[in-house]
Design an enzyme around this catalytic site. Sequence first.
Site, PDB file in Angstrom:
ATOM      1  N   ASP A 141     -16.632 -29.224  11.943  1.00 24.42           N
ATOM      2  CA  ASP A 141     -16.552 -30.056  13.133  1.00 24.42           C
ATOM      3  C   ASP A 141     -15.104 -30.117  13.616  1.00 24.42           C
ATOM      4  O   ASP A 141     -14.240 -29.387  13.136  1.00 24.42           O
ATOM      5  CB  ASP A 141     -17.105 -31.455  12.843  1.00 24.42           C
ATOM      6  CG  ASP A 141     -16.332 -32.173  11.735  1.00 24.42           C
ATOM      7  OD1 ASP A 141     -15.547 -31.515  11.034  1.00 24.42           O
ATOM      8  OD2 ASP A 141     -16.514 -33.397  11.582  1.00 24.42           O
ATOM      9  N   HIS A 164     -21.641 -23.346   8.128  1.00 26.76           N
ATOM     10  CA  HIS A 164     -21.747 -24.290   9.234  1.00 26.76           C
ATOM     11  C   HIS A 164     -20.395 -24.482   9.910  1.00 26.76           C
ATOM     12  O   HIS A 164     -19.441 -24.959   9.310  1.00 26.76           O
ATOM     13  CB  HIS A 164     -22.258 -25.628   8.703  1.00 26.76           C
ATOM     14  CG  HIS A 164     -22.302 -26.707   9.721  1.00 26.76           C
ATOM     15  ND1 HIS A 164     -23.328 -26.837  10.625  1.00 26.76           N
ATOM     16  CD2 HIS A 164     -21.436 -27.712   9.999  1.00 26.76           C
ATOM     17  CE1 HIS A 164     -23.097 -27.874  11.400  1.00 26.76           C
ATOM     18  NE2 HIS A 164     -21.945 -28.428  11.045  1.00 26.76           N
ATOM     19  N   ASP A 206     -28.068 -19.810   3.249  1.00 23.94           N
ATOM     20  CA  ASP A 206     -26.962 -19.307   4.074  1.00 23.94           C
ATOM     21  C   ASP A 206     -27.377 -19.340   5.536  1.00 23.94           C
ATOM     22  O   ASP A 206     -27.723 -18.320   6.129  1.00 23.94           O
ATOM     23  CB  ASP A 206     -26.580 -17.892   3.642  1.00 23.94           C
ATOM     24  CG  ASP A 206     -25.402 -17.352   4.446  1.00 23.94           C
ATOM     25  OD1 ASP A 206     -24.595 -18.165   4.935  1.00 23.94           O
ATOM     26  OD2 ASP A 206     -25.296 -16.118   4.589  1.00 23.94           O
ATOM     27  N   GLU A 229     -21.619 -25.754   4.533  1.00 24.67           N
ATOM     28  CA  GLU A 229     -20.444 -26.011   5.352  1.00 24.67           C
ATOM     29  C   GLU A 229     -19.219 -25.355   4.708  1.00 24.67           C
ATOM     30  O   GLU A 229     -19.228 -24.984   3.536  1.00 24.67           O
ATOM     31  CB  GLU A 229     -20.213 -27.519   5.507  1.00 24.67           C
ATOM     32  CG  GLU A 229     -19.241 -27.855   6.630  1.00 24.67           C
ATOM     33  CD  GLU A 229     -19.324 -29.305   7.069  1.00 24.67           C
ATOM     34  OE1 GLU A 229     -18.888 -29.600   8.198  1.00 24.67           O
ATOM     35  OE2 GLU A 229     -19.819 -30.135   6.300  1.00 24.67           O
TER      36      GLU A 229
END
Length: 746
Positions: A342, A669, A717, A726
């Site tokens: 993020d 991610h 995955d 992540e």
Amino acid sequence: MKRRRTALLSLTALMAAGLTAVPAGPAGADEVEQIRNGTFDTNTDGWWSDDVTLGLSDGRVCADVPGGTANRWDAGVGQNDLTLVKGESYRFSFSATGTPGGNSVRAVVGLQVSPYDAYHEVTPQLSVSGDTYTYTFTSPVDTTQGQVAFQLGGAADPWRFCLDDVSLLGGVPPERYEPDTGPRVRVNQVGYLPGGPKNATLVTDATVRQPWQLKNASGTVIAHGWSVPRGVDPSSGQNVHSIHFSDYRTAGTGLTLVADGETSRPFDIGTAAYEKLRLDAAKFYYTQRSGTAIRDDLRPGYGREAGHVGIAPNQGDRNVPCQPGVCDYTLDVTGGWYDAGDHGKYVVNGGISVWQLLSTYERAKFARTGQADKLGDGSLNIPESGNKVPDILDEARWELEFLLKMQVPDGKPLAGMAHHKIHDEQWTGLPLMPSADPQKRELHPPTTAATLNLAATAAQAARLYKPYDPRFAATALAAARKAWAAALAHPDVLASESDGIGGGTYADRDVTDEFYWAAAELYLTTGAKEFEDHILKSPVHSADDFKPVSFDWAGTAVPARLDLATVPNRLPGRDKVRQSVREGADRYLATLKAHPYGMPYAPAGHTYDWGSTHQMLNNAVVLATAYDITGSAKYRDGAVQSMDYILGRNALNISYVTGYGEVSAENQHSRWYAHQLDPNLPRPPVGSLAGGPNSSIQDPLAQSRLQGCVGQFCYIDDIQSWSTNELTINWNSALTWMASFVADQR
């Protein structure tokens, strides 16, 4: 173990569980269709549109999508008021075309009202001729306000979208996920050191020993022996044997192990791969940088505009306010590393990551096998290369300067403390480049934990940067002292466990270990008695800190113990500190020897936690430190062998490091390493560590695919599995430390 995230992500954030396409099956008697008018035979009743006009064409609904919109959700088609039942599996299918070809649609099943939680997402690239897409997922909630949305915005040029045969069928059997684990002989797919341990695992039904052969690249047998039966491994449910071939010490490439009729994936015996991994793991941080453009000439394929510098649509990090009611000022908190997949930046996770990168360099300075020059100026090919400062220190400084900016200014309430984190007001989706993030940014309240992270890392920095930049070293030490004093004055200002909207919580309810860690780093830098006294009086100093997981962002006693044991100092009773490290290492070594897959990680009940790969590596750091203290080969071999699991010797037969091994994680991610969702974006950089198996499977994708998983099998995955796949700065710091250690061995 404390977890990074506590909240579902939102539909407007476009974060959901995208699933791999599977063949559609026949409807059963109990299957119930949720979509109304999904075939568009005569009209578009029941469907809404946003910034497009719907029209029928050849039995389909079509829409001309404008070009130049900024976000996927700026244009779309959808249907509301759908019923979803918690725990029920659904088959979501549709046919769609895009003209011209190459455009993609984001298809989302979620909540139509605030907070717009998303339960399923896919982003297929559309061909002109049309394709049918079918997926299954499991609803995590009960709601009568479900929504199906086809989001079409974000394209530079206009295009035409056509849709037909939309179905959301409830009551279907859940999809059975069976990972392809490849050959039953599991090896470190990257390589073994010529003089190091060489072990493999054979998955087999056999209960008696099996012959094995080591073959070179031309197929010639160069060593042979017998496997050792180990019984059922409870962390995987597999019956396994161990294979030991440490006596073979000749370097080579393209080697394979053959046993029980199976041939392993190829591997090398040599040191070159670890010399490369030492640098690739550290190079990860450059493309995580916030507040600066990433140069494509330095990282081909990863160049991008600066993120969060106040250029529209960014609201930026130059003048960030607090959450409402928290403070009456703004701060310039540009710079630093994006924490994970993020766009958030967190002091507590930044702290442990900086400590470990600096520790990588400090270990290389003082350890008997250390090679500090391997991390020197020019080693990482970053913008600062050539400034006569070791590149790893330059990279860590990018985050350190951000940490210093997070300190509360003089004259304000809680002056000297550090804000816990800064991130978006709401969750954003993926893919989303840092420069395209439109969300408001907010400072979250100061905490004692964040303040002590700042004190510890700034103190550590003061001693390491002094030879290169005395002024910066002095600034860092002054900030560390100020933070220490502020933490003493406010010892129990803790992060809220409910503050998880728009970013992870990183809530820590016990900061005794952070006080110990900060005191240790301040003592090692200054030698001052006040810090010595705090160390000796701390209950942490004499406690057994070497648990099944030695340390992470929420448990920082062991980093203090490791530095007190290895960085030159005159602490009274230091021999006992060093003895405690040896005893901890003995515990992890015993775990490794007992584990059929040969790793120093065996959590209670084989319940793997978030970021299990880095937890295992941090246990290996303790083994490596014990070797640095004692010179005992058993600790070195244990630390080196720990890399085998990370690089392929595991139940899934996958390397958890992107670009290392024949089969490796490649869809971690991330909002900008998002090739799985957008072919125009890159995969994560070579040397990125995936979080790995996580028994709690918190994300919807993992919950729909991995229910009932055992230990090592709780991983997928896929870019949407944020709880198992992540990437984060503190996971790569563990990889950087261990890769550097192994590269120093022979």
